[in-house]
Motif scaffolding. Structure first.
Motif, PDB file in Angstrom:
ATOM      1  N   GLY A  83      15.385  50.307  15.567  1.00 14.71           N
ATOM      2  CA  GLY A  83      14.342  49.288  15.509  1.00 14.71           C
ATOM      3  C   GLY A  83      13.747  49.110  14.124  1.00 14.71           C
ATOM      4  N   LEU A  84      13.859  50.143  13.288  1.00 13.24           N
ATOM      5  CA  LEU A  84      13.332  50.061  11.922  1.00 13.24           C
ATOM      6  C   LEU A  84      14.367  49.560  10.927  1.00 13.24           C
ATOM      7  CD1 LEU A  84      11.380  53.443  11.692  1.00 13.24           C
ATOM      8  CD2 LEU A  84      10.494  51.194  12.300  1.00 13.24           C
ATOM      9  N   ALA A  85      15.643  49.618  11.308  1.00 18.39           N
ATOM     10  CA  ALA A  85      16.732  49.293  10.384  1.00 18.39           C
ATOM     11  C   ALA A  85      16.596  47.913   9.727  1.00 18.39           C
ATOM     12  CB  ALA A  85      18.079  49.435  11.074  1.00 18.39           C
ATOM     13  N   PRO A  86      16.286  46.843  10.459  1.00 13.80           N
ATOM     14  CA  PRO A  86      16.177  45.535   9.801  1.00 13.80           C
ATOM     15  C   PRO A  86      15.094  45.499   8.717  1.00 13.80           C
ATOM     16  CG  PRO A  86      16.308  45.252  12.176  1.00 13.80           C
ATOM     17  CD  PRO A  86      16.140  46.722  11.915  1.00 13.80           C
ATOM     18  N   LYS A  87      13.980  46.135   8.976  1.00 15.78           N
ATOM     19  CA  LYS A  87      12.898  46.163   7.988  1.00 15.78           C
ATOM     20  C   LYS A  87      13.309  46.976   6.762  1.00 15.78           C
ATOM     21  CE  LYS A  87       9.158  45.693  11.330  1.00 15.78           C
ATOM     22  NZ  LYS A  87       7.934  46.271  11.865  1.00 15.78           N
ATOM     23  N   LEU A  88      13.915  48.129   7.003  1.00 17.86           N
ATOM     24  CA  LEU A  88      14.340  48.987   5.899  1.00 17.86           C
ATOM     25  C   LEU A  88      15.428  48.312   5.079  1.00 17.86           C
ATOM     26  CD1 LEU A  88      14.380  52.400   7.782  1.00 17.86           C
ATOM     27  CD2 LEU A  88      12.685  51.614   6.115  1.00 17.86           C
ATOM     28  N   ASP A  89      16.382  47.674   5.755  1.00 20.87           N
ATOM     29  CA  ASP A  89      17.447  46.968   5.047  1.00 20.87           C
ATOM     30  C   ASP A  89      16.901  45.833   4.190  1.00 20.87           C
ATOM     31  OD1 ASP A  89      19.362  48.639   6.161  1.00 20.87           O
ATOM     32  OD2 ASP A  89      19.932  47.214   7.737  1.00 20.87           O
TER      33      ASP A  89
END
Length: 96
Positions: A83-89
Motif C-alpha cells: 500500500g505504500l509502494a506507489p507513494k514511495l516510488d
C-alpha cells in the motif's frame, strides 16, 4: 506511531510503525537526526509496520536518505507494504 532506534556497530537500525503524518514526522525528525552523525556507515529504515504516509512522512524519509548520503552512510528502506509502494516510488524511494 512507534519508533525503535538501535545502534549496532556503525549501523543505525530504525523500526517504524503506525501512521506517519505531520506531527509524527516532526517528532521523528527530532529523534532521528541526532543519531545520524559522522562515523555511521549504514541507516536502515524498517517500514513493515507503517500503515500510511502523508507528504510530511515522505519528506522525512527523503531527508533521512539525504542526510545519510551527506555523512557517507548507506541507506536502505526495507519491508514497506504494498500500500505504500506507489507513494514511495513517486518520490524515488524503493523498498527491499
Amino acid at each position: 506511531m512507534k519508533c525503535d532506534i538501535r545502534r549496532e556497530g556503525g549501523t543505525v537500525d530504525i523500526v517504524l510503525s503506525g501512521r506517519i503524518g505531520v506531527a509524527e514526522a516532526i517528532e521523528l525528525r527530532h529523534r532521528l537526526f541526532p543519531e545520524l552523525t559522522a562515523g555511521i556507515t549504514g541507516v536502515v529504515l524498517r517500514m513493515g509496520e507503517v500503515t500510511d504516509l502523508d507528504s510530511s512522512g515522505l519528506g522525512l524519509l527523503l531527508a533521512v536518505r539525504n542526510l545519510s548520503v551527506d555523512i557517507g552512510a548507506a541507506f536502505e528502506l526495507k519491508n514497506a507494504g504494498a500500500g505504500l509502494a506507489p507513494k514511495l516510488d513517486a518520490v524515488g524511494l524503493a523498498s527491499r
